[in-house]
Design a protein around this motif. Structure first.
Motif, PDB file in Angstrom:
ATOM      1  N   PHE A  98      70.612  41.176  32.778  1.00  0.00           N
ATOM      2  CA  PHE A  98      69.350  40.451  32.844  1.00  0.00           C
ATOM      3  C   PHE A  98      68.815  40.094  31.189  1.00  0.00           C
ATOM      4  CE2 PHE A  98      64.671  39.958  32.876  1.00  0.00           C
ATOM      5  CZ  PHE A  98      64.655  38.636  33.743  1.00  0.00           C
ATOM      6  N   ASP A  99      68.473  39.133  30.759  1.00  0.00           N
ATOM      7  CA  ASP A  99      68.042  38.737  29.532  1.00  0.00           C
ATOM      8  C   ASP A  99      66.379  38.844  29.589  1.00  0.00           C
ATOM      9  OD1 ASP A  99      67.584  37.798  26.916  1.00  0.00           O
ATOM     10  OD2 ASP A  99      68.994  36.472  27.216  1.00  0.00           O
ATOM     11  N   LEU A 100      66.140  39.880  28.729  1.00  0.00           N
ATOM     12  CA  LEU A 100      64.428  39.794  28.855  1.00  0.00           C
ATOM     13  C   LEU A 100      63.883  38.818  28.047  1.00  0.00           C
ATOM     14  CD1 LEU A 100      64.257  43.749  27.701  1.00  0.00           C
ATOM     15  CD2 LEU A 100      63.907  42.417  29.879  1.00  0.00           C
ATOM     16  N   SER A 147      67.790  34.543  56.435  1.00  0.00           N
ATOM     17  CA  SER A 147      68.988  35.016  56.211  1.00  0.00           C
ATOM     18  C   SER A 147      68.969  36.151  55.200  1.00  0.00           C
ATOM     19  CB  SER A 147      70.063  34.024  55.752  1.00  0.00           C
ATOM     20  OG  SER A 147      69.757  33.228  54.690  1.00  0.00           O
ATOM     21  N   LEU A 148      68.208  37.039  55.340  1.00  0.00           N
ATOM     22  CA  LEU A 148      68.055  38.135  54.340  1.00  0.00           C
ATOM     23  C   LEU A 148      69.409  39.167  54.348  1.00  0.00           C
ATOM     24  CD1 LEU A 148      66.038  39.407  52.322  1.00  0.00           C
ATOM     25  CD2 LEU A 148      65.188  41.046  53.978  1.00  0.00           C
ATOM     26  N   GLN A 149      70.018  39.365  53.167  1.00  0.00           N
ATOM     27  CA  GLN A 149      71.219  40.180  53.116  1.00  0.00           C
ATOM     28  C   GLN A 149      70.797  41.687  53.168  1.00  0.00           C
ATOM     29  OE1 GLN A 149      74.270  38.337  53.398  1.00  0.00           O
ATOM     30  NE2 GLN A 149      72.597  36.824  53.747  1.00  0.00           N
ATOM     31  N   ARG A 150      71.782  42.303  53.532  1.00  0.00           N
ATOM     32  CA  ARG A 150      71.500  43.823  53.415  1.00  0.00           C
ATOM     33  C   ARG A 150      71.563  44.363  52.029  1.00  0.00           C
ATOM     34  NH1 ARG A 150      69.695  47.591  56.128  1.00  0.00           N
ATOM     35  NH2 ARG A 150      71.462  48.874  56.639  1.00  0.00           N
ATOM     36  N   ILE A 151      72.326  43.932  51.109  1.00  0.00           N
ATOM     37  CA  ILE A 151      72.400  44.344  49.705  1.00  0.00           C
ATOM     38  C   ILE A 151      72.591  43.252  48.637  1.00  0.00           C
ATOM     39  CG2 ILE A 151      74.029  45.672  47.987  1.00  0.00           C
ATOM     40  CD1 ILE A 151      75.137  47.082  50.543  1.00  0.00           C
ATOM     41  N   TYR A 152      71.903  43.364  47.632  1.00  0.00           N
ATOM     42  CA  TYR A 152      71.711  42.437  46.484  1.00  0.00           C
ATOM     43  C   TYR A 152      71.980  43.342  45.204  1.00  0.00           C
ATOM     44  CZ  TYR A 152      69.659  39.302  49.629  1.00  0.00           C
ATOM     45  OH  TYR A 152      69.285  38.332  50.696  1.00  0.00           O
ATOM     46  N   ARG A 153      73.284  42.985  44.550  1.00  0.00           N
ATOM     47  CA  ARG A 153      73.540  43.733  43.353  1.00  0.00           C
ATOM     48  C   ARG A 153      73.293  42.905  41.951  1.00  0.00           C
ATOM     49  NH1 ARG A 153      77.073  47.697  45.011  1.00  0.00           N
ATOM     50  NH2 ARG A 153      77.726  47.817  47.172  1.00  0.00           N
ATOM     51  N   SER A 154      72.840  43.519  41.126  1.00  0.00           N
ATOM     52  CA  SER A 154      72.580  42.666  39.985  1.00  0.00           C
ATOM     53  C   SER A 154      73.750  42.673  39.254  1.00  0.00           C
ATOM     54  CB  SER A 154      71.431  43.505  39.121  1.00  0.00           C
ATOM     55  OG  SER A 154      71.914  44.651  38.714  1.00  0.00           O
TER      56      SER A 154
END
Length: 451
Positions: free
Chosen positions: A160-162, A147-154
């Motif tokens: 994101f915490d390093l 079920s791979l989506q077309r768009i993934y938005r961070s």
């Protein structure tokens, strides 16, 4: 169940389109040396995503140049992950189209894809917009269940915490192919330069990776390559000095040589400079951009930071290099304040400053940058969507105060002078003479007692 195979393919090997520059390149060692460095850097972003990939997947890492040398792309894959600089994006799209024609899904991400997602969607099965780390586990889970989506938005996950950064899969590399390995210690930059296509397009704030994680990555590299050369893949190191002083003390115990990028504030702290030297820093790249004030005005959109430090350029270069750390001074030609006299001004400044290394490039309207949007609105981009010209060594804008021909000819005259054997030897010789004198006069930093 058969293990699914993921191919990480790095689009390496940026090549300028500028025919005159390419023809002259055989006699310009500065360009040749830098192009070798760029070509020999692995894709840290792909290695990082590989580090987030569960062991239930089989993964492999390839450089596109190696695959082309073999004459074919691997086809025994269930998923392909691509990242690319703008200059290589059309090659990346061709690779993506090839795999999709075979029925193999392709995921694309990076600065270019983040800046132009609709364009990338014409070629990729799925795209990642923004930072990839918070999205990759979910993307893989979607792929695994079909079920791979077309768009993934961070942005949907927050910054994101390093502190959560995974260990990159350096073990996937054939280290004989590289002359340096990249490690990231920070992400973002406090400056907002109009032309900058960097991680500021991916993250709105400057953030640091914990020292113990940085050292663990270097130790992992050393287990594979005992005496590595490290390039810190940061937009601007040493912004938070106390943090970096602690990092440099820890780094000194690892006995590695390293290179990084920073702004001129690094010259304001003698203790920091001493720690850089004693921990193995060979060179720091500094974006000086121009020796003339009119060309710096408005370049840094938040506070005109570089213009306000213009009068300190010469003293800052002297202080850094007096510690034995060479400075690679970077200049941009074609800025709005540039006239045909700027080329002679750059040459005079380089000679006066004693810079060890010099990099000169054309002003380049990278997609997603404020510069691109401004020049497009002003009708000054020569060929829109000509991303293969985003090499830094090709002209794709109409300068404000000179013709394109004047920019090209002035640039060629400058680089032939700057990178001549005589000029290069003089810079090297002057640095060595100054450094020997300063080294006898400069005490070692507090590192000696802290170690």
């Amino acid at each position: 169940m058969k293990q699914k195979r993921i191919g990480f393919i790095a689009m390496s090997g940026v090549r300028a389109q500028n025919a005159e520059l390419l023809a002259a390149g055989l006699t310009l060692p500065g360009f040749i040396e830098r192009s070798k460095v760029i070509a020999s850097l692995p894709s840290l972003s792909l290695l990082t995503l590989a580090g987030l990939t569960p062991p239930s997947f089989h993964i492999e890492y390839h450089e596109i140049a190696d695959l082309r040398a073999l004459g074919s792309l691997p086809t025994e894959l269930d998923l392909v992950a691509l990242t690319s600089l703008s200059a290589q994006i059309y090659d990346a799209y061709a690779v993506a189209d090839h795999y999709r024609a075979l029925g193999i899904p392709v995921v694309m991400g990076g600065l270019h894809v983040t800046s132009l997602p609709d364009e990338a969607l014409e070629h990729a099965t799925a795209i990642v917009i923004g930072e990839g780390e918070p999205l990759w586990p979910r993307l893989l889970a979607d792929f695994d269940r079909g079920s791979l989506q077309r768009i993934y938005r961070s942005e949907e996950h927050g910054a994101f915490d390093l502190r959560e950064a995974p260990m990159p899969r350096f073990d996937l590399l054939d280290l004989d192919k590289y002359n340096r390995i990249t490690v990231q210690t920070s992400r973002g930059c406090p400056h907002k330069c109009e032309f900058c296509a960097s991680s500021i397009l991916l993250t709105p704030r400057y953030k640091l990776k914990p020292i113990e994680k940085v050292i663990a990555e270097i130790q992992a590299i050393k287990r594979l390559w005992p005496r590595p050369f490290i390039e810190f893949a940061d937009d601007n190191n040493f912004v938070r000095r106390d943090h970096y002083k602690s990092l440099l003390r820890a780094l000194a115990r690892e006995k590695v040589r390293w290179f990084t990028e920073a702004d001129l504030r690094v010259a304001e702290d003698d203790d920091l400079l001493g720690l850089m030297r004693d921990s193995g820093c060979q060179q720091v790249l500094v974006g000086l951009e121009s020796p003339r004030r009119a060309s710096l005005d408005g370049l840094e959109t938040a506070a005109n930071w570089k213009l306000r430090r213009h009068d300190r350029y010469l003293a800052a270069i002297e202080r850094i290099q007096s510690k034995g750390v060479t400075v690679n001074g970077c200049f941009i030609l074609g800025l709005d304040g540039d006239t045909p006299e700027v080329f002679d001004e750059v040459l005079r400044f380089v000679r006066q400053s004693g810079l060890y290394e010099v990099q000169v490039t054309f002003l380049t309207p990278f997609p997603g940058t404020p510069l691109y949007h401004r020049l497009k609105a002003e009708g000054r981009i020569l060929r829109d969507r000509a991303w293969d010209l985003c090499t830094l060594f090709d002209i794709n804008l109409q300068p404000r105060q000179m013709s394109v021909a004047e920019l090209q000819s002035g640039f060629m005259g400058l680089v032939k002078e700057l990178y001549s054997a005589e000029e290069t030897a003089t810079r090297r010789r002057n640095f060595k003479r100054r450094y020997r004198t300063q080294r006898r006069q400069t005490p070692r930093s507090e590192l000696a007692t802290a170690a």
